[in-house]
Design a protein around this motif. Structure first.
Motif, PDB file in Angstrom:
ATOM      1  N   CYS A   1       0.068 -32.322  34.585  1.00 52.88           N
ATOM      2  CA  CYS A   1       1.507 -32.380  34.283  1.00 52.88           C
ATOM      3  C   CYS A   1       2.280 -31.337  35.092  1.00 52.88           C
ATOM      4  O   CYS A   1       1.887 -30.173  35.160  1.00 52.88           O
ATOM      5  CB  CYS A   1       1.699 -32.152  32.783  1.00 52.88           C
TER       6      CYS A   1
ATOM      7  N   CYS B   1       8.082 -32.279  34.608  1.00 54.51           N
ATOM      8  CA  CYS B   1       9.337 -32.868  35.118  1.00 54.51           C
ATOM      9  C   CYS B   1      10.246 -33.398  33.997  1.00 54.51           C
ATOM     10  O   CYS B   1      11.412 -33.666  34.211  1.00 54.51           O
ATOM     11  CB  CYS B   1       9.023 -33.998  36.095  1.00 54.51           C
TER      12      CYS B   1
ATOM     13  N   CYS C   1       9.226 -38.079  30.925  1.00 53.82           N
ATOM     14  CA  CYS C   1       8.690 -38.749  29.727  1.00 53.82           C
ATOM     15  C   CYS C   1       9.581 -38.475  28.524  1.00 53.82           C
ATOM     16  O   CYS C   1       9.792 -39.355  27.685  1.00 53.82           O
ATOM     17  CB  CYS C   1       7.256 -38.298  29.468  1.00 53.82           C
TER      18      CYS C   1
ATOM     19  N   CYS D   1       5.593 -41.648  34.177  1.00 50.30           N
ATOM     20  CA  CYS D   1       4.960 -40.409  34.648  1.00 50.30           C
ATOM     21  C   CYS D   1       4.367 -40.595  36.049  1.00 50.30           C
ATOM     22  O   CYS D   1       3.402 -41.334  36.228  1.00 50.30           O
ATOM     23  CB  CYS D   1       3.870 -39.955  33.678  1.00 50.30           C
TER      24      CYS D   1
END
Ligand code: SF4
Ligand code: SF4
Length: 133
Positions: free
Chosen positions: A66, A69, A72, A107
């Motif tokens: 991850c 950002c 999600c 994602c």
């Protein structure tokens, strides 16, 4: 082609159940005592139905991939995802997740997926099984 009513009815009757049966054969006077009996090997639970093909199941998260950002979080209709600023990672509250799968599609780092597990009952909504981080 749409089947006539009785053909649909008989087809449905012949099909195995799609949802889990009640865990005990009958409603016990005390669920807690029944679960104690299960743990002691004196009673049995009805097994869950097999996971259906194409089912989504539970949301899974790979924090190592991850990049924080937050895309999600923007697409989650259930507001089930939190941002942890100090770690620049997310936290998913599975008890709130409606398994729509939208976060997995958005994602770019592919760190979200549906893991095929759908038994998630827990008495603590903050248990590690219900909070993915
Ligand atoms: S979209 Fe993916 S990379 Fe971005 S914050 Fe969510 S999980 Fe992390
Ligand atoms: S699967 Fe849907 S509801 Fe669950 S965390 Fe992702 S976007 Fe939110």
């Amino acid at each position: 082609m749409k089947l006539p009513f009785f053909a649909q009815l008989f087809k449905s009757l012949a099909r195995p159940p799609a949802t889990n049966p009640f865990p005990a054969p009958h409603l016990p006077p005390s669920v807690t005592e029944y679960l104690d009996d299960v743990r002691a090997g004196q009673a049995k639970l009805n097994p869950p139905v097999p996971f259906p093909p194409g089912g989504r199941g539970r949301i899974a998260y790979d924090p190592a991939a991850c990049i924080g950002c937050k895309l999600c979080i923007k697409v989650c209709p259930a507001h089930a995802i939190d941002f942890i600023p100090e770690a620049k990672k997310i936290r998913i509250f599975r008890a709130q997740c409606i398994a729509c799968g939208q976060c997995t599609e958005v994602c770019a780092k592919k760190c979200l997926s549906m893991d095929g597990e759908f038994l998630q009952a827990d008495t603590d909504r903050n248990s590690p099984a219900l909070v993915a981080e």
